[in-house]
Enzyme design. Structure first.
Site, PDB file in Angstrom:
ATOM      1  N   CYS A  80      -6.106  13.150  -0.804  1.00 57.88           N
ATOM      2  CA  CYS A  80      -5.708  12.575  -1.014  1.00 57.88           C
ATOM      3  C   CYS A  80      -5.482  11.327  -1.839  1.00 57.88           C
ATOM      4  CB  CYS A  80      -7.139  10.971   0.194  1.00 57.88           C
ATOM      5  SG  CYS A  80      -6.885  10.081   0.848  1.00 57.88           S
ATOM      6  N   HIS A 165      -9.273  14.051   4.525  1.00 61.22           N
ATOM      7  CA  HIS A 165     -10.276  14.834   4.039  1.00 61.22           C
ATOM      8  C   HIS A 165     -10.704  14.979   4.699  1.00 61.22           C
ATOM      9  CE1 HIS A 165     -10.951  11.684  -0.060  1.00 61.22           C
ATOM     10  NE2 HIS A 165     -10.470  11.298   1.303  1.00 61.22           N
ATOM     11  N   GLU A 167     -13.549  17.732   4.056  1.00 61.75           N
ATOM     12  CA  GLU A 167     -14.998  17.761   3.866  1.00 61.75           C
ATOM     13  C   GLU A 167     -15.970  16.567   4.040  1.00 61.75           C
ATOM     14  OE1 GLU A 167     -12.477  16.323   2.017  1.00 61.75           O
ATOM     15  OE2 GLU A 167     -13.728  14.620   0.601  1.00 61.75           O
TER      16      GLU A 167
HETATM   17  N1  GLN Z   1      -5.783   5.068  -1.084  1.00 63.33           N
HETATM   18  C1  GLN Z   1      -7.042   5.867  -2.712  1.00 63.33           C
HETATM   19  C2  GLN Z   1      -5.676   5.591  -3.256  1.00 63.33           C
HETATM   20  O1  GLN Z   1      -4.763   5.166  -3.757  1.00 63.33           O
HETATM   21  C3  GLN Z   1      -7.005   7.316  -2.199  1.00 63.33           C
HETATM   22  C4  GLN Z   1      -7.994   7.235  -0.988  1.00 63.33           C
HETATM   23  C5  GLN Z   1      -8.379   8.585  -0.687  1.00 63.33           C
HETATM   24  O2  GLN Z   1      -8.379   9.608  -1.980  1.00 63.33           O
HETATM   25  N2  GLN Z   1      -9.561   8.499   0.332  1.00 63.33           N
HETATM   26  O3  GLN Z   1      -5.773   6.581  -5.142  1.00 63.33           O
END
Ligand code: GLN
Length: 190
Positions: A80, A165, A167
């Site tokens: 992410c 995610h 995890e």
């Molecule tokens: N929206 C977040 C970003 O731009 C990422 C969200 C996440 O890691 N769950 O960094």
């Protein structure tokens, strides 16, 4: 080889939830945040969290150059926010990134928090939390899963990214952690 040690960059974001997955997949887990600790690990997880905050902390602690060198030498899995930090190009808005993965990351590509959801990937529940959309992968990039036609889980040689995610699910190890540990073991013996 002895069990590889997978380090998770522990400046911000979701770190400790990786431990049971990594251990169940046959590796050791270590939360890392200093150059000395980076030398003690075989691979990195760049966790989910907030990429802008992580970026600021990386720069404040003067870790940019050392992390670039580490990512050139060792497998890295960006999750992410971590996938945003690894992408070649970041949009919505543009921000600095390590350019490890030949892909464009569109931050918050699915919308705001209300659009966050749990989806099964290969039969395993994973959480999309204000996830980016990855787009325009280079042709060599292996696409492991897509959502609405855009890649959500990719592999490029020793490196991996997922916009979700895995995890947070209590079923150890996740298929993504298993694959990453396999990649790390193969890289170490190559
Ligand atoms: N929206 C977040 C970003 O731009 C990422 C969200 C996440 O890691 N769950 O960094």
């Amino acid at each position: 080889m002895p069990e590889p040690v997978i380090g998770c960059l522990a400046l911000q974001g979701c770190v400790d939830r990786h431990r049971p997955h990594i251990e169940a997949a046959g590796a050791s887990f270590k939360a890392v945040k200093t150059a000395k600790q980076f030398d003690e690990i075989d691979a990195f997880i760049l966790p989910g969290g907030e990429s802008t905050t992580m970026l600021k902390l990386i720069e404040n602690f003067d870790l940019w150059d050392i992390l670039s060198q580490q990512f050139a030498a060792k497998p890295v899995w960006g999750i992410c926010a971590g996938s945003i930090l690894l992408a070649e190009i970041v949009e919505n808005p543009a921000q600095k990134s390590f350019g490890v993965l030949p892909v464009t990351a569109i931050r918050n590509g699915y919308g705001r928090q209300l659009e966050s959801e749990i989806i099964a990937v290969d039969g395993y529940d994973v959480s999309f939390i204000r996830a980016p959309i990855l787009t325009k992968p280079a042709s060599r990039v292996e696409i492991l899963h897509t959502r609405n036609g855009e890649p959500t889980w990719i592999r490029d040689g020793k490196n991996m990214a997922s916009t979700f995610h895995p995890e947070l699910t209590f079923d150890f190890p996740s298929p993504m952690h298993s694959m990453f540990v396999e990649i790390v073991k193969k890289t170490a013996t190559a």
